[in-house]
Each structure stands twice: as C-alpha cells, then as structure tokens.
Scaffold this active site. Structure first.
Site, PDB file in Angstrom:
ATOM      1  N   GLY A  58       0.818  -1.206   0.000  1.00  0.00           N
ATOM      2  CA  GLY A  58       0.000   0.000   0.000  1.00  0.00           C
ATOM      3  C   GLY A  58       0.848   1.250   0.000  1.00  0.00           C
ATOM      4  O   GLY A  58       2.021   1.216  -0.378  1.00  0.00           O
ATOM      5  N   CYS A  59       0.271   2.345   0.431  1.00  0.00           N
ATOM      6  CA  CYS A  59       0.991   3.619   0.474  1.00  0.00           C
ATOM      7  C   CYS A  59       2.259   3.488   1.295  1.00  0.00           C
ATOM      8  O   CYS A  59       2.243   2.968   2.418  1.00  0.00           O
ATOM      9  CB  CYS A  59       0.086   4.687   1.076  1.00  0.00           C
ATOM     10  SG  CYS A  59       0.914   6.271   1.351  1.00  0.00           S
ATOM     11  N   PHE A  60       3.366   3.966   0.762  1.00  0.00           N
ATOM     12  CA  PHE A  60       4.640   3.774   1.464  1.00  0.00           C
ATOM     13  C   PHE A  60       4.778   4.616   2.729  1.00  0.00           C
ATOM     14  O   PHE A  60       5.641   4.344   3.549  1.00  0.00           O
ATOM     15  CB  PHE A  60       5.839   3.969   0.540  1.00  0.00           C
ATOM     16  CG  PHE A  60       5.845   5.173  -0.370  1.00  0.00           C
ATOM     17  CD1 PHE A  60       5.130   6.328  -0.102  1.00  0.00           C
ATOM     18  CD2 PHE A  60       6.604   5.129  -1.538  1.00  0.00           C
ATOM     19  CE1 PHE A  60       5.157   7.424  -0.957  1.00  0.00           C
ATOM     20  CE2 PHE A  60       6.641   6.222  -2.416  1.00  0.00           C
ATOM     21  CZ  PHE A  60       5.912   7.368  -2.117  1.00  0.00           C
TER      22      PHE A  60
END
Length: 236
Positions: A58-60
C-alpha cells in the site's frame, strides 16, 4: 479521506494539507491488525551485521512509519520497485502503468531482529496481504502487496511463511503477496517530500486516519520490538 496526489496539487498545497488537524478517535481507527504466529522457517547461519529487503504494502508512508519505529531497523526508505529508473517518479508511478510498486527498503541488523520478525510485522500490522492491488482507499498495481527479495534465503523463508499462514487460515482470504527478485540497484528512493512523511505530518488527514493506527497496533502487539523515537531518513 483519500490519499493526496501531489502530481495534481503540487508541493505548496501539500504543505497546506499537511498542516490540517484531524480529530480521529481510537474507535474510528481504519486499520485492523492480525494476530499471527511467527514463521517456522529460520534463516541460514550467517555472520552478517546488516540485511536489506524491499517491501510493498500500500501507500509507502505507513509502511515506512512502522519500520522506522522497529528496534533493529537501521534504515527505512520510501521508494519505487518493480519498474525502470526512467519512470521511477511519483507522477508516473501513480498512473499504475509503470510496473512500480510504492515500496520501502528496510535495512536491519539480523543480530537484533530477524528477517522472520520483519515479515511477521509486515503481514500482521503493516498491511492486509489478502487485498489484491489495493490497500484501504488506495487502488492500483502500485499499491500491491509484494516482497522484493534479495537472496534465495529470503525467498524461501517468505514462501514458507505464506504457506504457513494460509494453512493456518489466519486471514479471511488467501494471501496474494507477490515474491519478486530485485537487485539492490533496482530500488529507487522516492522524492524527498515523501520521506519521513508520517513523522513530520502526524495530523495530516491520511496519516491520522490510516497510518497512526498501524503504529499503535504495532506498539500494542510487539512492545519489545517497538521504539518510540523513529529512525528517520532526514535527521530532525
């Protein structure tokens, strides 16, 4: 609240958004954690003092934040993996057509924390490994679940662990995490404004809604592995 896409708004607006205060109670926490067993497979004997693996989930921002608070981790850098150097830019990766995944290069001291423990944290509190090409509000192959391994030993342990967790039925669906080989030079650090984002902007809407609960889950589930002061890319 959806993740802000900087290719559309630019850095000045980003800083204004990051200054927003969002009140979110614990009952509104977006991220749930999975209580899972430790991996049964052990790494081969080694005298190494440092090891690196690249993880996507997902979003880092949130992936980086959790591992920055992990004892034994010496570095956690947000970046891109799976595509070429020429398209390793946020405005291009966000299209979902580059082959890249938002990833975090996790460097750790295996004398202080094992690769198995890194994977246990990754599979239990960092993300939901049963979601295909998405995490929470973020959709697209750039948000896929993937382990970019850098040795046959890393691949073996990850593959055995996925099989172990699937057999134990600890999730409501099967794990879809990809195992992909990656040479160290094929990880491309993200733009500076993405580094340490959760640490620098804890009240930004996306961070408060989706990432702070990850850190809290980690603290509660793995207290002996939690460090209060994160190891950051840029020293504050």
């Amino acid at each position: 609240m959806m993740k802000v896409h900087f290719k559309k708004i630019g850095l000045p607006v980003l800083m204004a958004v990051a200054a927003m205060t969002v009140q979110i109670s614990s009952s509104q926490a977006a991220e749930s954690a999975f209580k899972i067993p430790a991996p049964k497979s052990a790494p081969a004997a080694s005298t190494a003092t440092s090891e690196t693996v690249v993880l996507a989930g997902g979003c880092f921002w949130g992936v980086q934040a959790v591992f920055q608070h992990t004892l034994g981790v010496t570095s956690a850098v947000s970046g891109y993996a799976g595509g070429s150097k020429e398209n390793a830019r946020y405005d291009m990766v966000g299209s979902g057509s580059t082959g890249h995944a938002e990833s975090v290069r996790v460097t750790f001291d295996p004398r202080k924390i094992s690769y198995g423990k890194i994977l246990q944290i990754y599979f239990s509190v960092v993300h939901d490994p049963t979601q295909l090409n998405r995490q929470g509000p973020d959709t697209g192959t750039q948000y896929r679940s993937a382990i970019f391994y850098q040795s046959d030993d890393q691949k073996r342990i990850a593959a055995d662990y996925i099989a172990q967790l699937d057999a134990a039925k600890v999730y409501p669906a099967r794990i879809v995490t990809q195992l992909t080989p990656l040479q160290p030079a094929a990880f491309y650090p993200a733009e500076d404004y993405h580094q340490d984002f959760a640490t620098l902007h804890p009240q930004q809407g996306y961070i408060a809604r989706y990432d702070l609960p990850k850190i809290e889950n980690f603290k509660q589930m793995y207290p002996s592995d939690y460090r209060a002061a994160p190891v950051t890319v840029f020293r504050n």
